[in-house]
Design a protein around this motif. Structure first.
Motif, PDB file in Angstrom:
ATOM      1  N   TYR A 202      45.434 -66.922  44.263  1.00 42.01           N
ATOM      2  CA  TYR A 202      46.269 -66.687  43.071  1.00 42.01           C
ATOM      3  C   TYR A 202      47.358 -66.719  43.322  1.00 42.01           C
ATOM      4  O   TYR A 202      48.086 -66.830  44.199  1.00 42.01           O
ATOM      5  N   LEU A 203      48.347 -67.213  41.853  1.00 44.80           N
ATOM      6  CA  LEU A 203      49.638 -67.417  42.066  1.00 44.80           C
ATOM      7  C   LEU A 203      50.453 -65.986  42.185  1.00 44.80           C
ATOM      8  O   LEU A 203      49.981 -65.041  41.452  1.00 44.80           O
TER       9      LEU A 203
ATOM     10  N   ALA B  98      56.331 -69.449  36.437  1.00 41.30           N
ATOM     11  CA  ALA B  98      55.164 -69.683  37.560  1.00 41.30           C
ATOM     12  C   ALA B  98      55.113 -70.480  38.564  1.00 41.30           C
ATOM     13  O   ALA B  98      54.426 -70.879  39.171  1.00 41.30           O
ATOM     14  N   LEU B  99      56.548 -70.847  38.957  1.00 35.37           N
ATOM     15  CA  LEU B  99      56.667 -71.753  40.100  1.00 35.37           C
ATOM     16  C   LEU B  99      57.296 -70.947  41.075  1.00 35.37           C
ATOM     17  O   LEU B  99      57.876 -69.966  40.939  1.00 35.37           O
ATOM     18  N   PRO B 100      57.000 -71.350  42.326  1.00 32.31           N
ATOM     19  CA  PRO B 100      57.254 -70.589  43.403  1.00 32.31           C
ATOM     20  C   PRO B 100      58.891 -70.025  43.677  1.00 32.31           C
ATOM     21  O   PRO B 100      59.778 -71.054  43.229  1.00 32.31           O
ATOM     22  N   ILE B 101      59.031 -68.988  44.059  1.00 32.66           N
ATOM     23  CA  ILE B 101      60.499 -68.544  44.439  1.00 32.66           C
ATOM     24  C   ILE B 101      60.478 -67.726  45.559  1.00 32.66           C
ATOM     25  O   ILE B 101      59.409 -67.111  46.131  1.00 32.66           O
ATOM     26  N   GLU B 102      61.687 -67.761  46.155  1.00 36.50           N
ATOM     27  CA  GLU B 102      61.759 -66.822  47.593  1.00 36.50           C
ATOM     28  C   GLU B 102      61.642 -65.315  47.453  1.00 36.50           C
ATOM     29  O   GLU B 102      61.192 -64.570  48.189  1.00 36.50           O
TER      30      GLU B 102
ATOM     31  N   ALA C 208      49.458 -67.851  34.291  1.00 31.51           N
ATOM     32  CA  ALA C 208      48.440 -68.748  34.886  1.00 31.51           C
ATOM     33  C   ALA C 208      47.690 -68.238  36.259  1.00 31.51           C
ATOM     34  O   ALA C 208      48.483 -67.317  36.929  1.00 31.51           O
ATOM     35  N   ILE C 209      46.380 -68.349  36.357  1.00 32.00           N
ATOM     36  CA  ILE C 209      45.840 -67.841  37.319  1.00 32.00           C
ATOM     37  C   ILE C 209      45.975 -68.356  38.916  1.00 32.00           C
ATOM     38  O   ILE C 209      46.382 -67.642  39.869  1.00 32.00           O
ATOM     39  N   THR C 210      45.918 -69.611  39.155  1.00 32.26           N
ATOM     40  CA  THR C 210      45.947 -70.187  40.511  1.00 32.26           C
ATOM     41  C   THR C 210      46.697 -71.498  40.338  1.00 32.26           C
ATOM     42  O   THR C 210      46.774 -72.139  39.317  1.00 32.26           O
ATOM     43  N   PRO C 211      47.342 -71.972  41.369  1.00 30.34           N
ATOM     44  CA  PRO C 211      47.559 -73.589  41.293  1.00 30.34           C
ATOM     45  C   PRO C 211      46.620 -74.379  41.054  1.00 30.34           C
ATOM     46  O   PRO C 211      45.423 -73.997  41.048  1.00 30.34           O
TER      47      PRO C 211
ATOM     48  N   TRP D 148      49.938 -69.684  28.307  1.00 30.24           N
ATOM     49  CA  TRP D 148      48.844 -69.390  28.998  1.00 30.24           C
ATOM     50  C   TRP D 148      47.988 -70.397  29.589  1.00 30.24           C
ATOM     51  O   TRP D 148      47.877 -71.503  28.889  1.00 30.24           O
ATOM     52  N   ALA D 149      47.503 -70.569  30.866  1.00 35.39           N
ATOM     53  CA  ALA D 149      46.776 -71.402  31.336  1.00 35.39           C
ATOM     54  C   ALA D 149      45.822 -70.993  32.281  1.00 35.39           C
ATOM     55  O   ALA D 149      46.261 -69.980  33.137  1.00 35.39           O
ATOM     56  N   ILE D 150      45.039 -71.822  32.842  1.00 41.43           N
ATOM     57  CA  ILE D 150      44.041 -71.412  33.627  1.00 41.43           C
ATOM     58  C   ILE D 150      44.737 -71.785  34.882  1.00 41.43           C
ATOM     59  O   ILE D 150      44.733 -71.030  36.082  1.00 41.43           O
ATOM     60  N   CYS D 151      45.324 -73.116  35.051  1.00 42.38           N
ATOM     61  CA  CYS D 151      45.928 -73.304  36.411  1.00 42.38           C
ATOM     62  C   CYS D 151      47.441 -74.020  36.147  1.00 42.38           C
ATOM     63  O   CYS D 151      47.619 -74.599  34.921  1.00 42.38           O
ATOM     64  N   ARG D 152      48.369 -74.030  37.083  1.00 37.03           N
ATOM     65  CA  ARG D 152      49.566 -74.203  37.097  1.00 37.03           C
ATOM     66  C   ARG D 152      49.896 -75.355  38.272  1.00 37.03           C
ATOM     67  O   ARG D 152      49.569 -74.884  39.265  1.00 37.03           O
ATOM     68  N   THR D 153      50.170 -76.513  37.772  1.00 36.63           N
ATOM     69  CA  THR D 153      50.483 -77.519  38.853  1.00 36.63           C
ATOM     70  C   THR D 153      51.921 -77.224  39.400  1.00 36.63           C
ATOM     71  O   THR D 153      52.973 -76.927  38.722  1.00 36.63           O
ATOM     72  N   LEU D 154      51.934 -76.907  40.744  1.00 38.23           N
ATOM     73  CA  LEU D 154      53.094 -76.553  41.306  1.00 38.23           C
ATOM     74  C   LEU D 154      53.653 -77.903  42.133  1.00 38.23           C
ATOM     75  O   LEU D 154      53.301 -78.660  42.404  1.00 38.23           O
TER      76      LEU D 154
END
Length: 227
Positions: free
Chosen positions: A32-33, A41-45, A66-69, A221-227
């Protein structure tokens, strides 16, 4: 056509509840993200309200769910759904999104939309594939959530090149005037669904149109998010 009724689509083990599609073990162990910006929904510290990327160039949508990468196992399931033309997977992915969305809703991380819209396909691509993968999921989610589902309120007016082949600048050019909106959305809260969000260019173009048509807010909304 492959069917998996009674078996988990991810691990292929027998399901306790045949219609669930994904077993409890696989559901629990999805990547999971978690440590991501609520806006993109992109990574942060640190889990702040908005990341530096969104402060510098804010998208037109208000938050991204989004659910997962875009990695296995869901990336493989989406590829089966789209390219092996297995439309019954729509129910499985929609239920998976619903479970994830409900958890965030209970935590007041996002609000319930009034209207759900699917990212449209060009009619040529729709004919080739036989279905719009986002539309099948959106229809199911709207039914479960008691929202309106509006089909053809936004249309894709021309065929575009695959976004994965293009630079960020050319992605924007590729989608220029590619969508047309057919109605106003005054004071509506809208969710726009796609299977995968990569750079967000397509979603941002649609969100921009909806905001210009009077929408109060737009959720991506999306199932997946490209990181």
């Amino acid at each position: 056509m492959l069917t998996m009724v009674g078996y988990c689509w991810l691990c292929h083990q027998t399901l306790k509840y045949r219609f669930h599609g994904i077993c409890r073990y696989c559901l629990k162990h999805l990547p999971y993200l978690r440590q991501v910006c609520h806006h993109c929904a992109l990574p942060i510290e640190q889990l702040t309200l908005t990341c530096g990327r969104c402060l510098q160039t804010p998208p037109y949508w208000h938050n991204l769910v989004a659910i997962t990468p875009y990695i296995p196992p869901l990336s493989k399931l989406i590829q089966q759904y789209k390219f092996k033309k297995i439309p019954q997977i729509a129910f499985i992915l929609a239920r998976l999104f619903l479970l994830y969305w409900q958890q965030g809703y209970r935590q007041q991380r996002w609000r319930k939309p009034d209207i759900i819209i699917a990212i449209p396909l060009h009619h040529g691509k729709h004919w080739q594939r036989g279905f719009n993968q986002a539309s099948l999921m959106a229809t199911q989610l709207a039914y479960w959530l008691g929202c309106q589902y509006q089909i053809n309120s936004i249309t894709r007016t021309r065929a575009t090149l695959p976004q994965t082949q293009l630079s960020a600048k050319k992605r924007i050019q590729n989608l220029s005037n590619a969508f047309r909106i057919k109605k106003t959305f005054q004071d509506c809260h809208i969710a726009v669904l796609d299977d995968v969000i990569t750079t967000g260019t397509t979603m941002n173009e649609v969100a921009k149109l909806l905001i210009s048509a009077g929408a109060n807010s737009v959720q991506a909304w999306a199932i997946c998010r490209t990181l």
